[in-house]
Design a protein around this motif. Structure first.
Motif, PDB file in Angstrom:
ATOM      1  N   GLU A 175      34.858  -2.390  16.530  1.00  0.00           N
ATOM      2  CA  GLU A 175      33.972  -1.214  16.542  1.00  0.00           C
ATOM      3  C   GLU A 175      33.253  -0.988  15.212  1.00  0.00           C
ATOM      4  OE1 GLU A 175      35.579   2.271  18.544  1.00  0.00           O
ATOM      5  OE2 GLU A 175      37.131   1.034  19.479  1.00  0.00           O
ATOM      6  N   ARG A 176      33.276  -1.993  14.335  1.00  0.00           N
ATOM      7  CA  ARG A 176      32.542  -1.849  13.071  1.00  0.00           C
ATOM      8  C   ARG A 176      31.071  -2.178  13.281  1.00  0.00           C
ATOM      9  NH1 ARG A 176      36.193  -5.472  10.210  1.00  0.00           N
ATOM     10  NH2 ARG A 176      38.121  -4.321  10.035  1.00  0.00           N
ATOM     11  N   THR A 177      30.196  -1.416  12.599  1.00  0.00           N
ATOM     12  CA  THR A 177      28.773  -1.737  12.668  1.00  0.00           C
ATOM     13  C   THR A 177      28.516  -2.983  11.824  1.00  0.00           C
ATOM     14  OG1 THR A 177      28.133   0.548  13.038  1.00  0.00           O
ATOM     15  CG2 THR A 177      26.453  -0.890  12.106  1.00  0.00           C
ATOM     16  N   LEU A 178      27.935  -3.979  12.453  1.00  0.00           N
ATOM     17  CA  LEU A 178      27.613  -5.211  11.717  1.00  0.00           C
ATOM     18  C   LEU A 178      26.394  -4.986  10.849  1.00  0.00           C
ATOM     19  CD1 LEU A 178      28.058  -7.688  14.697  1.00  0.00           C
ATOM     20  CD2 LEU A 178      29.449  -7.680  12.626  1.00  0.00           C
ATOM     21  N   VAL A 179      25.384  -4.339  11.438  1.00  0.00           N
ATOM     22  CA  VAL A 179      24.135  -4.105  10.735  1.00  0.00           C
ATOM     23  C   VAL A 179      23.253  -3.228  11.622  1.00  0.00           C
ATOM     24  CG1 VAL A 179      22.894  -6.114  11.690  1.00  0.00           C
ATOM     25  CG2 VAL A 179      22.354  -5.343   9.378  1.00  0.00           C
ATOM     26  N   GLU A 180      22.252  -2.596  11.023  1.00  0.00           N
ATOM     27  CA  GLU A 180      21.278  -1.842  11.823  1.00  0.00           C
ATOM     28  C   GLU A 180      20.002  -2.659  11.882  1.00  0.00           C
ATOM     29  OE1 GLU A 180      20.886   2.224  10.652  1.00  0.00           O
ATOM     30  OE2 GLU A 180      22.673   2.608  11.859  1.00  0.00           O
ATOM     31  N   VAL A 181      19.473  -2.806  13.054  1.00  0.00           N
ATOM     32  CA  VAL A 181      18.277  -3.636  13.223  1.00  0.00           C
ATOM     33  C   VAL A 181      17.083  -2.736  13.518  1.00  0.00           C
ATOM     34  CG1 VAL A 181      17.240  -5.526  14.527  1.00  0.00           C
ATOM     35  CG2 VAL A 181      19.699  -5.496  14.130  1.00  0.00           C
ATOM     36  N   PRO A 182      16.072  -2.764  12.645  1.00  0.00           N
ATOM     37  CA  PRO A 182      14.895  -1.938  12.921  1.00  0.00           C
ATOM     38  C   PRO A 182      14.172  -2.417  14.177  1.00  0.00           C
ATOM     39  CG  PRO A 182      14.641  -3.183  10.861  1.00  0.00           C
ATOM     40  CD  PRO A 182      15.963  -3.558  11.444  1.00  0.00           C
ATOM     41  N   SER A 183      13.589  -1.467  14.877  1.00  0.00           N
ATOM     42  CA  SER A 183      12.864  -1.788  16.114  1.00  0.00           C
ATOM     43  C   SER A 183      11.384  -1.942  15.829  1.00  0.00           C
ATOM     44  CB  SER A 183      13.038  -0.662  17.135  1.00  0.00           C
ATOM     45  OG  SER A 183      14.403  -0.442  17.390  1.00  0.00           O
ATOM     46  N   ALA A 184      10.709  -2.600  16.744  1.00  0.00           N
ATOM     47  CA  ALA A 184       9.250  -2.734  16.645  1.00  0.00           C
ATOM     48  C   ALA A 184       8.590  -1.429  17.074  1.00  0.00           C
ATOM     49  CB  ALA A 184       8.783  -3.868  17.554  1.00  0.00           C
ATOM     50  N   SER A 185       7.517  -1.070  16.391  1.00  0.00           N
ATOM     51  CA  SER A 185       6.713   0.069  16.837  1.00  0.00           C
ATOM     52  C   SER A 185       5.809  -0.391  17.978  1.00  0.00           C
ATOM     53  CB  SER A 185       5.849   0.573  15.677  1.00  0.00           C
ATOM     54  OG  SER A 185       4.929  -0.453  15.316  1.00  0.00           O
ATOM     55  N   ALA A 186       5.183   0.593  18.633  1.00  0.00           N
ATOM     56  CA  ALA A 186       4.261   0.253  19.732  1.00  0.00           C
ATOM     57  C   ALA A 186       3.137  -0.645  19.203  1.00  0.00           C
ATOM     58  CB  ALA A 186       3.701   1.528  20.348  1.00  0.00           C
ATOM     59  N   ALA A 187       2.671  -0.349  17.988  1.00  0.00           N
ATOM     60  CA  ALA A 187       1.574  -1.160  17.417  1.00  0.00           C
ATOM     61  C   ALA A 187       2.043  -2.592  17.170  1.00  0.00           C
ATOM     62  CB  ALA A 187       1.085  -0.526  16.112  1.00  0.00           C
ATOM     63  N   ASN A 235       6.851 -15.468  19.662  1.00  0.00           N
ATOM     64  CA  ASN A 235       6.890 -14.216  18.907  1.00  0.00           C
ATOM     65  C   ASN A 235       8.185 -13.498  19.259  1.00  0.00           C
ATOM     66  OD1 ASN A 235       3.817 -14.090  18.040  1.00  0.00           O
ATOM     67  ND2 ASN A 235       3.917 -14.693  20.185  1.00  0.00           N
ATOM     68  N   LEU A 236       8.611 -12.622  18.361  1.00  0.00           N
ATOM     69  CA  LEU A 236       9.891 -11.933  18.571  1.00  0.00           C
ATOM     70  C   LEU A 236       9.737 -10.468  18.185  1.00  0.00           C
ATOM     71  CD1 LEU A 236      13.068 -11.823  18.797  1.00  0.00           C
ATOM     72  CD2 LEU A 236      13.125 -12.637  16.447  1.00  0.00           C
ATOM     73  N   VAL A 237      10.113  -9.588  19.094  1.00  0.00           N
ATOM     74  CA  VAL A 237      10.166  -8.156  18.751  1.00  0.00           C
ATOM     75  C   VAL A 237      11.563  -7.629  19.075  1.00  0.00           C
ATOM     76  CG1 VAL A 237       7.707  -7.652  19.027  1.00  0.00           C
ATOM     77  CG2 VAL A 237       9.202  -7.474  21.022  1.00  0.00           C
ATOM     78  N   THR A 238      12.053  -6.715  18.247  1.00  0.00           N
ATOM     79  CA  THR A 238      13.380  -6.137  18.461  1.00  0.00           C
ATOM     80  C   THR A 238      13.239  -4.701  18.935  1.00  0.00           C
ATOM     81  OG1 THR A 238      13.387  -5.591  16.115  1.00  0.00           O
ATOM     82  CG2 THR A 238      14.593  -7.557  16.771  1.00  0.00           C
ATOM     83  N   GLY A 239      14.327  -4.204  19.541  1.00  0.00           N
ATOM     84  CA  GLY A 239      14.331  -2.816  20.008  1.00  0.00           C
ATOM     85  C   GLY A 239      14.959  -2.729  21.386  1.00  0.00           C
ATOM     86  N   GLY A 240      14.972  -1.505  21.922  1.00  0.00           N
ATOM     87  CA  GLY A 240      15.622  -1.278  23.202  1.00  0.00           C
ATOM     88  C   GLY A 240      14.636  -1.127  24.349  1.00  0.00           C
ATOM     89  N   GLY A 241      14.994  -0.245  25.288  1.00  0.00           N
ATOM     90  CA  GLY A 241      14.191  -0.072  26.495  1.00  0.00           C
ATOM     91  C   GLY A 241      12.765   0.370  26.212  1.00  0.00           C
ATOM     92  N   GLU A 242      12.608   1.134  25.136  1.00  0.00           N
ATOM     93  CA  GLU A 242      11.271   1.596  24.734  1.00  0.00           C
ATOM     94  C   GLU A 242      10.336   0.408  24.488  1.00  0.00           C
ATOM     95  OE1 GLU A 242       9.327   5.250  23.302  1.00  0.00           O
ATOM     96  OE2 GLU A 242      11.020   4.823  24.547  1.00  0.00           O
ATOM     97  N   VAL A 243      10.866  -0.540  23.712  1.00  0.00           N
ATOM     98  CA  VAL A 243      10.085  -1.737  23.363  1.00  0.00           C
ATOM     99  C   VAL A 243       9.853  -2.593  24.616  1.00  0.00           C
ATOM    100  CG1 VAL A 243      10.142  -3.871  22.007  1.00  0.00           C
ATOM    101  CG2 VAL A 243      10.794  -1.701  20.947  1.00  0.00           C
ATOM    102  N   GLY A 244      10.913  -2.716  25.438  1.00  0.00           N
ATOM    103  CA  GLY A 244      10.755  -3.451  26.696  1.00  0.00           C
ATOM    104  C   GLY A 244       9.663  -2.825  27.550  1.00  0.00           C
ATOM    105  N   GLY A 245       9.672  -1.483  27.605  1.00  0.00           N
ATOM    106  CA  GLY A 245       8.663  -0.772  28.398  1.00  0.00           C
ATOM    107  C   GLY A 245       7.245  -1.032  27.900  1.00  0.00           C
ATOM    108  N   GLU A 246       7.090  -1.069  26.575  1.00  0.00           N
ATOM    109  CA  GLU A 246       5.759  -1.353  26.001  1.00  0.00           C
ATOM    110  C   GLU A 246       5.277  -2.732  26.454  1.00  0.00           C
ATOM    111  OE1 GLU A 246       4.002   0.659  24.163  1.00  0.00           O
ATOM    112  OE2 GLU A 246       5.455   2.147  23.458  1.00  0.00           O
ATOM    113  N   LEU A 247       6.198  -3.695  26.448  1.00  0.00           N
ATOM    114  CA  LEU A 247       5.829  -5.053  26.868  1.00  0.00           C
ATOM    115  C   LEU A 247       5.415  -5.070  28.338  1.00  0.00           C
ATOM    116  CD1 LEU A 247       8.705  -7.106  25.182  1.00  0.00           C
ATOM    117  CD2 LEU A 247       6.271  -7.282  24.618  1.00  0.00           C
ATOM    118  N   VAL A 248       6.169  -4.343  29.147  1.00  0.00           N
ATOM    119  CA  VAL A 248       5.902  -4.371  30.594  1.00  0.00           C
ATOM    120  C   VAL A 248       4.579  -3.674  30.926  1.00  0.00           C
ATOM    121  CG1 VAL A 248       6.739  -3.548  32.842  1.00  0.00           C
ATOM    122  CG2 VAL A 248       8.367  -4.484  31.168  1.00  0.00           C
ATOM    123  N   ARG A 249       4.320  -2.561  30.263  1.00  0.00           N
ATOM    124  CA  ARG A 249       3.139  -1.754  30.613  1.00  0.00           C
ATOM    125  C   ARG A 249       1.835  -2.289  30.020  1.00  0.00           C
ATOM    126  NH1 ARG A 249       7.051   2.186  29.663  1.00  0.00           N
ATOM    127  NH2 ARG A 249       6.291   2.462  27.549  1.00  0.00           N
TER     128      ARG A 249
END
Ligand code: NAD
Length: 491
Positions: free
Chosen positions: A41-53, A213-227
């Motif tokens: 349960e230790r945090t390995l690291v925090e990964v910044p997400s991609a913005s919409a831009a 190309n590679l972008v990181t993030g969660g459902g928000e980022v996935g949604g941007e890709l889909v839409r």
């Protein structure tokens, strides 16, 4: 108990610029998401997400690269994919360690995942010289019609966490070989192995800018890709409910989607089955396959009454004998991937007992100080289950097997097929004639007298609500990354 030795990656360095857009590494502009080691349960690291831009920029880079990449010969594209596989093979310990750290998958499976990923890439690359078209005669004089297989253009590869690299390779390799450019989005739960794989490819190979190309993030980022109208094909692996959301979102631009989703696979054990074989196969297909977090796993077992008691006794004994623990040690099951998954599996067992089920073995977190931290869950067998209970209907995706008695093959098929899911199915019988009837089971992959694990050159794709517009692997999976174009040549 032996502890494997592995290199320990520098996570902070790894994620300082985790986005790869148009041939350049970038820092993420949106909120970071913590990656947690599920074994402690230790945090390995925090990964910044991609913005919409940044998502838009990645898609634009992929669009800008697609024409030249399409014109690059298929065999040159295949060569690059083979080289990518070789880079993975040269870095198995490091990538395997990252897979282990972020998924909690045991050492053997984590190492295997990297090797399997390389194999998937090579098998797809082997199609580079076999992408076929057709030539048709025309009714019009002095005319010939060519049917060509052409790429879609830009593929958004949105991945699940359970096999982060293998899931990726089933999208990335066929997409590249067939001439598409790709924007990868790993699961926010397990992005580290993917980031490192892309870094290694970029460090070691000549990949034209914008092709990968590679972008990181969660459902928000996935949604941007889909839409985005810049995406031509969404290739997604994940939960059925996310798949439904994606179909709705993609419909605005009628963007093509290919979805690999969850399942509730029935395993039928008939009275004439080799019970030892059925027990061993279903131990692997429910517990030792990534602690039950594998899409094709058996999710419920339907046992013919004459062998019910024998099956339950032998199966529960085998499940109880499995070793749960730190994935770096010699164990059979590591932890579940995260707190959400632990809560979900715990709640499913609690509801099953409320509804009348009985825990024969397991049931929750193993006892002992070493299990106080980490998302460990015991291999669990439930009896007293009937077809109306949620444990018999909803995907558990964890090490819990409900056992349901059945009166013969017809009832087993009826219960097995009433699910809206249709990913995999299992049948155990010693009758050849009955084995042939297994084709009546409604699923995309059927395992008769064997355990889970699909052949890479075959086909992996769910029927019903387990898949949509897709299917991966082999020739049929490869061609899903192409569309047919008819060209009329009149002279
Ligand atoms: P998930 O659906 O929660 O997430 C999958 C990916 O989708 C992640 O990258 C996530 O960030 C992204 N995502 C989330 N919301 C999104 C949205 N609105 N738009 C676009 N992308 C979005 O699934 P998971 O928990 O990562 O994976 C577990 C599920 O995956 C299980 O149901 C399992 O059966 C299934 N699975 C299926 C296969 C298969 O080949 N059929 C393989 C592995 C896992």
């Amino acid at each position: 108990m032996s502890t494997a030795t592995t290199s320990s990656p520098d996570h902070t360095k790894l994620v300082s610029s985790p986005l790869y857009i148009g041939g350049e590494w970038q820092a993420g502009e949106a909120d970071p998401i913590a990656v947690v080691d599920p074994s402690n349960e230790r945090t390995l690291v925090e990964v910044p997400s991609a913005s919409a831009a940044q998502v838009d920029a990645a898609l634009q880079a992929a669009r800008d690269a697609r024409e030249e990449w399409r014109r690059t010969g298929a065999m040159a594209r295949g060569r690059l994919v083979r080289e990518m596989a070789a880079v993975l093979r040269d870095n198995v310990p490091e990538l395997g360690e990252l897979v282990l750290q972020e998924t909690g998958k045991i050492q053997m499976l984590s190492t295997m995942e990297v090797e399997v990923t390389a194999d998937f890439m090579v098998i797809n690359a082997e199609w580079d010289s076999r992408i076929e078209g057709e030539i048709l005669p025309s009714d019009t004089p002095r005319e010939v019609i060519n049917l060509l297989r052409v790429p879609y253009g830009v593929v958004a590869a949105i991945c699940a966490w359970n096999w982060p690299l293998a899931v990726l390779s089933r999208k990335l390799a066929p997409a590249l070989v067939t001439g598409n450019t790709v924007v990868i989005k790993p699961s926010e739960v397990t992005p580290l192995s993917t980031i490192r794989a892309v870094q290694l490819w970029v460090e070691n190979l000549e990949i034209p800018a914008g092709v990968v190309n590679l972008v990181t993030g969660g459902g928000e980022v996935g949604g941007e890709l889909v839409r985005s109208p810049k995406t031509d094909l969404v290739s997604f692996t994940g939960h059925r409910d996310t798949g439904k959301r994606i179909v709705a979102d993609a419909s605005a631009n009628l963007t093509q989607v290919a979805l690999e989703l969850g399942g509730k696979a029935p395993a039928i054990v008939l009275a004439d089955a080799d019970i030892g074989l059925a027990v061993d196969s279903l131990i692997a297909a429910r517990y030792t396959s990534t602690s039950g977090q594998q899409c094709g796993c058996a999710e419920r077992v339907l046992v013919e009454r004459p062998v019910l008691d024998e099956f339950v006794e032998r199966y529960a004994k085998a499940a109880a004998a499995l070793r749960v623990g730190d994935p770096r040690t010699e164990v059979d099951l590591g932890p579940l991937v995260n707190a959400a998954q632990f809560e979900k599996v715990s709640a499913a067992v609690a509801k099953a007992t409320e509804e009348g089920g009985t825990v024969v073995t397991g049931g929750g977190r193993p006892e002992g100080g070493e299990f106080e931290k980490g998302f460990y869950f015991e291999p669990t067998v439930l009896t007293g289950v009937d077809r109306s209970m949620s444990i018999a209907r909803d995907e558990t995706f964890g090490p819990v097997m409900p056992v349901l008695p059945v009166d013969g093959l017809e009832e087993a098929f009826e219960i097995g097929n009433e699910s809206r899911y249709g990913l995999t199915g299992y049948l155990y019988t010693s009758s050849y004639a009955t084995a042939m009837r297994a084709e009546d089971m409604e699923c995309g992959e059927l395992f008769i007298n064997r355990s889970v694990g699909e052949a890479m050159h075959a086909h992996h794709g769910g029927h019903k609500e387990s898949g949509y517009g897709g299917g991966e692997d082999g020739k049929h999976g490869l061609y899903k990354f192409t569309q047919v174009k008819a060209v009329y040549h009149n002279w």
